[in-house]
Design an enzyme around this catalytic site. Structure first.
Site, short mmCIF file in Angstrom:
data_model
loop_
_atom_site.label_atom_id
_atom_site.label_comp_id
_atom_site.label_asym_id
_atom_site.label_seq_id
_atom_site.Cartn_x
_atom_site.Cartn_y
_atom_site.Cartn_z
CG ASN A 110 65.43 98.96 110.41
OD1 ASN A 110 66.14 99.49 111.27
ND2 ASN A 110 64.14 98.72 110.61
CG HIS A 112 61.13 95.78 113.38
ND1 HIS A 112 60.82 97.06 113.82
CD2 HIS A 112 60.06 95.01 113.66
CE1 HIS A 112 59.59 97.05 114.33
NE2 HIS A 112 59.12 95.82 114.24
CD GLU A 177 67.53 93.51 118.67
OE1 GLU A 177 67.97 94.51 118.09
OE2 GLU A 177 66.64 93.60 119.52
#
Ligand code: GRF
Length: 197
Positions: A110, A112, A177
């Site tokens: 994932n 975050h 990101e």
């Protein structure tokens, strides 16, 4: 090196998904996207994936009401049909049950938008600003039963600037990101391949 079959789970815009699809255009990238799935049929990222020629699935969680596991079983059917070997959650906004996490643990990562272990859950940017932090960042981690709690694979940081708002910080973090996720996923694939051999 064999490429792992990658499923990306999204709920909305899908810009991190797009970054992963772009990285995987390189035949040397260790993951090959086989499916983009969303719990929201109107997720914009589904269109982006389809126009990139990637198979998509929409499994609407609302149909299953409060039965999270029934939703996940329907999603899991799609993942298995696609031959998924590794899952990347990319803005996937459903909390997963112990059943689903247990099934995919060690094969699911994932992203975050905080420097975990700080600010698990929502409103990460506002919480970093409220705390007077001087830097923010994003974390890619293995998914474990606790929310945003698994082993960290890689982080990227950026300074918080005077006058930053949650929105300006989120906007500056997004390209960070997009660089981080493909790198971290490649690392995760290498770890998984090593543990499989
Ligand atoms: C990103 O900030 C990601 O870190 C978080 O949700 C957001 C998703 O954005 N988990 P996008 O859908 O990838 O554009």
């Amino acid at each position: 090196m064999k490429r792992l079959k990658l499923a990306i789970l999204i709920s909305g815009r899908g810009s991190n998904m797009e970054a992963l699809l772009r990285a995987a255009e390189d035949p040397a990238y260790p993951a090959q996207p086989v499916l983009v799935a969303s719990n929201r049929p109107d997720a914009k990222g589904l269109e982006t994936a389809a126009s990139a020629g990637i198979a998509t699935a929409s499994v609407d969680h609302k149909i299953y009401g409060k039965d999270r596991e029934a939703f996940e079983r329907a999603l899991d059917t799609e993942l298995e049909k696609a031959g998924t070997e590794i899952i990347a959650l990319a803005g996937f906004m459903r909390v997963l049950t112990p059943w689903f996490v247990g099934k995919w643990q060690g094969r699911m990562v994932n992203i975050h938008p905080s420097l975990l272990p700080k600010y698990k859950g929502l409103h990460t940017h506002q919480r970093a600003l409220d705390a007077g932090d001087t830097e923010a960042g994003a974390t890619v981690h293995w998914v474990s039963p606790g929310v945003d709690d698994g082993e960290i694979i890689q982080q990227a940081r950026l300074p918080i600037l005077p006058g930053d708002t949650a929105d300006s910080l989120a906007a500056r973090l997004l390209p960070v990101e997009h660089k981080l996720y493909p790198e971290a996923l490649a690392k995760a694939c290498a770890t998984l391949q090593a543990s499989n051999s």
